[in-house]
Structures are given as structure tokens and as C-alpha cells.
Design a protein around this motif. Structure first.
Motif, PDB file in Angstrom:
ATOM      1  N   VAL A 220      41.915  29.754  77.119  1.00 60.56           N
ATOM      2  CA  VAL A 220      40.835  29.793  75.791  1.00 60.56           C
ATOM      3  C   VAL A 220      40.636  28.184  75.901  1.00 60.56           C
ATOM      4  N   ALA A 221      39.678  27.771  76.015  1.00 61.57           N
ATOM      5  CA  ALA A 221      39.639  26.263  75.397  1.00 61.57           C
ATOM      6  C   ALA A 221      38.837  26.139  74.064  1.00 61.57           C
ATOM      7  N   ILE A 222      40.115  25.515  73.636  1.00 66.02           N
ATOM      8  CA  ILE A 222      39.100  24.664  72.318  1.00 66.02           C
ATOM      9  C   ILE A 222      39.102  23.196  72.221  1.00 66.02           C
ATOM     10  N   THR A 223      37.675  22.552  71.832  1.00 66.51           N
ATOM     11  CA  THR A 223      37.155  21.719  72.694  1.00 66.51           C
ATOM     12  C   THR A 223      37.125  20.615  71.401  1.00 66.51           C
ATOM     13  N   ALA A 224      37.580  19.302  71.586  1.00 64.35           N
ATOM     14  CA  ALA A 224      37.478  19.020  70.615  1.00 64.35           C
ATOM     15  C   ALA A 224      36.275  17.632  71.027  1.00 64.35           C
ATOM     16  N   MET A 225      35.768  17.063  69.442  1.00 69.97           N
ATOM     17  CA  MET A 225      34.620  16.623  69.151  1.00 69.97           C
ATOM     18  C   MET A 225      34.471  15.278  68.454  1.00 69.97           C
ATOM     19  N   HIS A 226      34.347  14.380  68.324  1.00 69.86           N
ATOM     20  CA  HIS A 226      34.352  13.275  67.530  1.00 69.86           C
ATOM     21  C   HIS A 226      33.837  13.191  66.367  1.00 69.86           C
ATOM     22  N   THR A 227      33.610  13.399  65.375  1.00 69.32           N
ATOM     23  CA  THR A 227      32.741  13.708  64.245  1.00 69.32           C
ATOM     24  C   THR A 227      33.348  12.425  63.245  1.00 69.32           C
ATOM     25  N   PRO A 228      32.954  11.828  63.174  1.00 68.05           N
ATOM     26  CA  PRO A 228      33.097  10.342  62.053  1.00 68.05           C
ATOM     27  C   PRO A 228      32.469  10.116  60.952  1.00 68.05           C
ATOM     28  N   GLY A 229      32.981  10.351  60.127  1.00 66.30           N
ATOM     29  CA  GLY A 229      32.211   9.942  58.736  1.00 66.30           C
ATOM     30  C   GLY A 229      32.523  10.053  57.519  1.00 66.30           C
ATOM     31  N   HIS A 230      34.198  11.294  57.084  1.00 68.73           N
ATOM     32  CA  HIS A 230      34.665  11.569  55.909  1.00 68.73           C
ATOM     33  C   HIS A 230      35.922  10.582  56.538  1.00 68.73           C
ATOM     34  N   THR A 231      36.462  10.191  57.317  1.00 70.39           N
ATOM     35  CA  THR A 231      37.611   9.309  57.723  1.00 70.39           C
ATOM     36  C   THR A 231      36.460   8.743  59.251  1.00 70.39           C
ATOM     37  N   LYS A 232      37.287   8.291  60.177  1.00 70.84           N
ATOM     38  CA  LYS A 232      37.526   6.694  61.132  1.00 70.84           C
ATOM     39  C   LYS A 232      37.033   8.471  62.334  1.00 70.84           C
ATOM     40  N   GLY A 233      38.570   9.008  61.962  1.00 72.90           N
ATOM     41  CA  GLY A 233      38.748   9.472  63.449  1.00 72.90           C
ATOM     42  C   GLY A 233      38.453  10.997  63.057  1.00 72.90           C
ATOM     43  N   SER A 234      38.401  11.622  62.078  1.00 74.20           N
ATOM     44  CA  SER A 234      37.178  13.114  61.757  1.00 74.20           C
ATOM     45  C   SER A 234      36.843  13.743  63.427  1.00 74.20           C
ATOM     46  N   THR A 235      37.818  14.884  63.739  1.00 75.85           N
ATOM     47  CA  THR A 235      37.862  15.276  64.686  1.00 75.85           C
ATOM     48  C   THR A 235      37.262  16.692  64.504  1.00 75.85           C
ATOM     49  N   SER A 236      35.989  17.892  64.649  1.00 79.47           N
ATOM     50  CA  SER A 236      35.985  19.311  64.951  1.00 79.47           C
ATOM     51  C   SER A 236      36.421  19.104  65.908  1.00 79.47           C
ATOM     52  N   LEU A 237      36.984  21.246  65.859  1.00 80.22           N
ATOM     53  CA  LEU A 237      36.926  21.980  67.280  1.00 80.22           C
ATOM     54  C   LEU A 237      36.566  23.183  67.510  1.00 80.22           C
TER      55      LEU A 237
END
Length: 376
Positions: A220-237
Motif C-alpha cells: 500500500v503506497a503513501i505518497t508524499a506531497m511537498h506543501t510548504p507555507g506553514h513551514t518550509k518543509g511541510s509535507t502532506s501524505l
């Protein structure tokens, strides 16, 4: 609580049971000052400051024959309050540990998924309104945004006969101590962080845009998406095409704040671009699962607290507001910063060591990582 056998203290877990039962026979009286209550309180409690000269009479009128449970920050003032009330013939108990103790209580619920072989648990922390997640499949699981109380996650994994193989922080937290590194060391699980959030340690795997974490026999794959703004490295899954764990990028009732680091205007621009991109590129019906909830959220609900992306985009004006208007509103309506956030950032960065006896005091206070559209 039986009026003939009212104990001096009620534990946070007992309060959880009282609230789940509707607390019809108990009135929750917060004895702190008005300004403290307005900043941070338990849903359903009433504020009657202990300092008021008519405190006893006001409590008597409010209770109307019901048992009284007094509440303060750490349980000191509330104990003094019950002594005063009992001397006047009013049955009263104190919440042990106060709001700080209440912040150690968790509740959990499943997020519905079409894939019957994958489970997604939402773990909500009372008082702070924080959320963690466990994604499990084929006897393995990923823990996302764990708090410092890692026993909660170890217990869930053990009860579900599941091995914790990966631990992720979606961003460097500023309002509470992260348990990600501790949980990783305790279990031997791989730790995943985005290096852009500037950690002082290196024992982790880099969480990069487009990267994948696989669990279970089916992978089962969980894909990372770089979603900056709250912090520079904020990442959604993203979990398949059904759900996105967004950290503090957006919330059910607001958006992440961009001002807990330097260059807040730059971060606000990135946040605007991130939110618009997500609203444009993702399935409008995909479930949004944030790392915090606004005050007043039904944290004891038996249902997962989530909403489709389209609903959140409409509430917050992603795409319908110009960047100029969005930034103006965002930068002029930020709430007070979390207490001790600079110290917490240093601890979560690995720059400072955590004294466990100080953890509860450092985390004291409400969630202040979101900006609500009602302020706009």
C-alpha cells in the motif's frame, strides 16, 4: 458521580466517560479568570472565577442540585474551590491535573476507506486538539505526527497485532513536543522528515515530494506531497485517492499560520500557492485529515473528523480570493503565538534536550496553529 460518595478528585479518563455520557448530572465549572477561560477551556464548561466574591452563590445557582466538577489549569485552584464549596454544603470534585491532565487523554476513531485491507485511524488528543494518524495494512503500519506520549501508539499497534515500520512528522511542530524520533528509536521504525525544516540530527530518511512509503504485503503506497507555507518543509501524505493527511497546511475550519518562522510574507505566499494547487490538482472529494482541530470541535465524536477538499477550499477562498487579498487577510489576522513555541521548536529540531518533567508545562495552552476564516 453519586452525591453520597463524591470523591475529591475526578481523573481525566473519568471526565472522558462523563462527557461521553452527556454529563447530565454534573456541571463543569472552570474557576479560572475570564481571560484564561476565553483562551482555553473544555467544551461545555461554564466560567465562574474563584476570585469573585459571589463565587459560591453563583456555583449554587448554576449547579441547581447537580454535582460540581471544578476545573483549572493544573488542578490547584480547583482543589481550593471544592474545599470552599463543600464547606457551604455543595457536592464538588476537582479535575485531577486540570486542563494539562486533560491534554493527556486521547480518543480514536476509524476513517472509512474503500480498501478493506487498509485501516486509517484518527487519534485525537483532548485539550490540545491535536491529531495523529496510524495507517495500517498487512501487519505493518505508519504513525504520522505522534505526540510525545508514545505509549498510546505502542498500545494501539500491539492490540492490532501490527508492527510500526515507519514514523512521519508532516512538519516541525511548534505547539507540542513531537514523539516521532522517540517512537522511531523505541520500535526501530524508519523516521521520515523533510530536511527543509532544518533538523540538527541526521538519523532520518528524507521525505521528498513524490516519495513513497509502502506497507504490507500488497505494498500500500503513501505518497508524499511537498506543501510548504506553514513551514518550509511541510509535507502532506496522500493515501491512495481517498485521503490526504495535510499536517498544519489546512484545517476543517481554517488554514495554517505562516508566521512562526522568519520571512512570514514569503511563507504566506507559499501557503497561498500550495492551497490553490491542491484545490486545482486533487480530487475535490478527497478527505482532508488535518493535524489540529479548532476550539469547539467535537473531539469525542465516534466519527472521524474530516471534510472533502472542495468544502474546505470554498470556506477558505482558495482560488476565489486574489493572492493580494489572501495575504492581507492572512498576515493581519494571526492569533497569539503558541506559548513556549521557540523552545518547542528547538526541542523538535534536536537543538535542545527535553526534560520530561517540563513537557506538560511547555505544551500548556490551546491550539494556536490555525487561522479561522471567521476572522476574515
Amino acid at each position: 458521580m453519586n452525591s453520597d460518595q463524591v470523591s475529591a478528585e475526578v481523573s481525566p479518563l473519568q471526565l472522558k466517560s462523563i462527557l461521553e455520557g452527556g454529563h447530565s448530572g454534573v456541571v463543569l465549572v472552570d474557576v479560572r479568570e475570564n481571560v484564561e477561560f476565553e483562551d482555553w477551556s473544555i467544551e461545555g464548561s461554564v466560567n465562574i472565577p474563584l476570585s469573585k466574591i459571589d463565587f459560591v452563590q453563583r456555583v449554587r445557582d448554576c449547579a441547581a442540585g447537580r454535582n460540581v466538577l471544578t476545573i483549572c489549569t493544573q488542578g490547584t485552584r480547583s482543589m481550593f474551590a471544592i474545599k470552599t464549596l463543600r464547606e457551604e454544603g455543595i457536592e464538588a470534585s476537582s479535575l485531577s491535573g486540570g486542563l494539562v491532565g486533560w491534554g493527556k487523554v486521547y480518543t480514536r476513531t476509524a476513517v472509512p476507506l474503500r480498501d478493506s485491507e487498509t485501516t486509517l485511524l484518527q487519534i485525537r488528543r483532548m485539550s490540545k486538539g491535536c491529531a495523529s494518524y496510524i495507517i495500517a495494512s498487512g501487519g505493518e503500519c505508519v504513525v504520522v505526527d505522534p505526540s510525545s506520549k508514545i505509549d498510546e501508539y505502542l498500545s494501539i499497534a500491539k492490540n492490532d497485532n501490527c508492527e510500526i515500520t515507519h514514523v512521519v512528522d508532516t512538519h516541525k511542530h511548534a505547539d507540542h513536543i513531537s514523539g516521532a524520533r522517540t517512537l522511531s528509536k523505541e520500535t526501530g521504525a524508519a523516521l521520515h522528515l523533510n530536511v527543509l525544516d532544518s533538523y540538527r540530527f541526521t538519523d532520518f530518511e528524507q521525505l521528498q515530494d513524490g516519495g513513497r512509503i509502502s506497507i504490507g504485503n500488497k505494498g500500500v503506497a503513501i505518497t508524499a506531497m511537498h506543501t510548504p507555507g506553514h513551514t518550509k518543509g511541510s509535507t502532506s501524505l496522500q493515501v491512495s485517492d481517498e485521503a490526504v493527511l495535510v499536517g498544519d497546511t489546512m484545517f476543517l475550519d481554517g488554514i495554517g499560520r505562516p508566521d512562526l518562522h522568519e520571512a512570514q510574507t514569503e511563507y504566506a505566499i507559499r501557503l497561498y500557492e500550495t492551497c490553490c494547487r491542491m484545490a486545482l490538482c486533487l480530487n475535490p472529494g478527497i478527505k482532508i485529515l488535518p493535524a489540529h482541530f479548532a476550539p469547539g470541535a467535537q473531539l469525542l465524536s465516534p466519527l472521524a473528523l474530516t471534510a472533502p477538499l472542495s468544502e474546505i477550499a470554498q470556506k477558505n477562498g482558495f482560488g476565489s480570493r486574489s493572492q493580494e487579498k489572501f495575504l492581507k487577510l492572512l498576515l493581519h489576522h494571526t492569533p497569539a503565538k503558541p506559548p513556549n513555541y521557540q523552545t518547542i521548536l528547538k526541542i523538535n529540531s534536536g537543538e535542545a534536550l527535553l526534560d520530561l518533567t517540563d513537557a506538560d508545562l511547555l505544551e500548556e495552552g490551546p491550539n494556536r496553529c490555525l487561522i479561522q476564516p471567521s476572522l476574515f
